[in-house]
Design an enzyme around this catalytic site. Structure first.
Site, PDB file in Angstrom:
ATOM      1  N   SER A  75       8.725  37.993  47.552  1.00 12.96           N
ATOM      2  CA  SER A  75       9.431  38.764  48.563  1.00 12.96           C
ATOM      3  C   SER A  75      10.685  39.462  48.033  1.00 12.96           C
ATOM      4  CB  SER A  75       9.815  37.846  49.731  1.00 12.96           C
ATOM      5  OG  SER A  75      10.752  36.856  49.340  1.00 12.96           O
ATOM      6  N   LYS A  90      19.993  39.910  48.336  1.00 13.81           N
ATOM      7  CA  LYS A  90      18.758  40.073  49.104  1.00 13.81           C
ATOM      8  C   LYS A  90      19.045  39.958  50.601  1.00 13.81           C
ATOM      9  CE  LYS A  90      14.126  37.926  49.250  1.00 13.81           C
ATOM     10  NZ  LYS A  90      13.303  36.860  48.635  1.00 13.81           N
ATOM     11  N   SER A  99       8.613  33.847  45.285  1.00 17.33           N
ATOM     12  CA  SER A  99       9.280  35.109  45.582  1.00 17.33           C
ATOM     13  C   SER A  99      10.315  35.571  44.578  1.00 17.33           C
ATOM     14  CB  SER A  99       9.926  35.044  46.967  1.00 17.33           C
ATOM     15  OG  SER A  99       8.937  34.978  47.962  1.00 17.33           O
TER      16      SER A  99
END
Length: 471
Positions: free
Chosen positions: A158, A83, A182
């Site tokens: 997220s 990520k 997230s």
């Protein structure tokens, strides 16, 4: 915005080196010599290219991906992504923000080193909303990350880029992290397994460990329970927190029957929508059929918890605005998106509340623990309503409307981040009328990942998760 007629399901499954393997199955095929790690990386990169134009999930591609030199590990040869809020040597870390120009990282983040120790091959970095603040991966001036089950809808946030790629079959597993939901939110939106582990189960998050309340945990999103279990076992081989009970490799369900608390509506007063309510109720019925005991429970959480967490969230945006030049010399907080600016401005109006907010957040642990007296786990929704269409939670929505919508959506997950206990999102057996997945969430006491995974194995075997390639 995508019109209804353009909405489509997108997946990358093909007759190639990856086949329909999950990460554990693929690592086994590489280990047995049925396919090579190089073939797998090549075909995974082709899968990513096949879906990227419609999903917009990738921030950075690695042109010549290769496993870490000397890395063996349980997931050796498995292609994956990191990520884009976590440093990977040589790659820029953009945090999803247009407020600065990212620079190449000088070293791997501690979690990156732990992740690489499992043997995975990193193909690049996935997109996230600005600084991970939003429960959807959308932007003011760039294309959103789209849900592969239905591209007119959010992939969650997220860790939306990671979830979109895994759900679409481009890679079997990808890095995610969770500071308020997230990992679990995009897992619920995309029909995946998403475990936020106990605080300290994996190496401390580089961005969160210096905060007054460490709310961030790193992990993965995956298509199978055994992949998440294999990741945690591999992570523990690299580093184990001596303050937590050892986990080891969880490989299936346990014989022990559990006492499960049931909470359908959020303690903050948000009522769960009908489709989500049905998914949680149906899961509770399945648990009882399997011999577990389920009964309603209440969480003794301070009624100011939602407001306090929002203040803490705003404090994080304020701190980023103050310290942003450490990310890039051209950092300009005026270029932060509407959600980040709104959170910061709200905090500046209420900053005097900070000491009381921190005291109350730290006291949440005692009230939450009280709910587990006589219980092993608690079953809740992941989210108060089903996955919204693109635009509903976008950062261009005026802040007062946007924050109201977010609080009516993210009504269950943040408490686990404050308390630090493990929490697991699983796909429910039923979905929405639009064909989207719905997630259900199990939460346990700190250190209880084994119990969560054992129950997840049992539910997965009882009602196998829906497959996007069958839609």
């Amino acid at each position: 915005m995508t019109t209804f007629e353009e909405r489509t399901t997108v997946h990358a499954f093909a007759d190639d080196a990856l086949g329909e393997h999950d990460a554990v199955g693929l690592a086994g095929a590489v280990r047995r010599g049925e396919v090579s790690a190089a073939e797998v990386a090549r075909d995974a990169a082709a899968r990513v290219r096949a879906v990227e134009a419609r999903l917009n999930a990738v921030q950075v591609h690695i042109d010549d991906p290769a496993p870490e030199p000397g890395a063996g590990g349980a997931l050796a040869g498995v292609p994956t992504f990191v990520k884009d809020n976590t440093d990977f040597l040589g790659l820029p870390t953009g945090h999803g923000s247009a407020a600065f120009t990212p620079r190449g990282a000088r070293r791997h983040a501690p979690f990156t080193r732990q992740f690489l120790s499992s043997g995975v091959t990193v193909l690049g970095k996935t997109r996230l909303p600005e600084f991970g603040f939003s429960p959807t991966t959308e932007f003011e001036a760039a294309e959103p990350v789209r849900n592969p089950w239905n591209t007119g809808f959010s992939a969650g946030g997220s860790s939306g880029g990671s979830a979109a790629l895994v759900a679409a079959g481009a890679v079997p597993v990808a890095h995610a992290n969770d500071g308020g939901g997230s990992i679990r939110i995009p897992a619920a939106c995309c029909g995946l397994v998403g475990l936020k582990s106990t605080r300290g189960r994996v190496v401390p998050n580089a961005q969160s460990r210096r905060l007054p309340v460490d709310i961030v945990s790193d992990g993965v999103v995956s298509r199978s329970v055994r992949d998440t279990a294999a990741f945690l076992a591999a992570a523990e081989t690299y580093w184990r927190n001596p303050k937590l009970p050892p986990l080891g490799l969880v490989e299936g369900p346990a014989k022990r029957r559990l006492r499960v608390g049931l909470l359908i509506d959020s303690p903050n007063g948000v009522r769960t929508d009908d489709a989500t309510r049905a998914a949680v109720t149906d899961t509770a019925v399945a648990l009882e059929r399997l011999g577990h005991t389920v009964h309603p429970v209440e969480l003794a959480i301070d009624p100011r918890f939602t407001e306090d967490f929002l203040t803490y969230w705003g404090m994080l945006s304020f701190l980023l605005g103050v310290s942003g030049r450490s990310l890039g010399p051209d950092f300009d907080r005026r270029r932060m998106d509407g959600l980040s600016r709104g959170l910061r401005e709200a905090y500046l109006r209420n900053w005097r509340r900070t000491p009381g907010v921190l005291r109350r957040l730290k006291r949440t642990t005692a009230g939450y623990a009280a709910a587990f007296r006589g219980l092993d786990l608690v079953l809740t929704p992941v989210l108060a309503h089903t996955t919204p269409p693109i635009g509903h939670l976008g950062p261009a929505v005026p802040y007062p409307t946007l924050i109201e919508r977010i609080l009516a959506y993210v009504a269950f997950t943040p408490v686990n981040n404050v308390v630090g206990n493990p929490s697991l999102s699983l796909p429910a057996a039923s979905g929405t009328e639009d064909g989207l997945p719905v997630g259900v969430m199990f939460s346990g006491r700190p250190g209880s990942e084994r119990t969560l995974l054992e129950l997840a194995f049992e539910l997965e075997a009882d009602r196998p998760f829906r497959r996007i390639q069958d839609v």
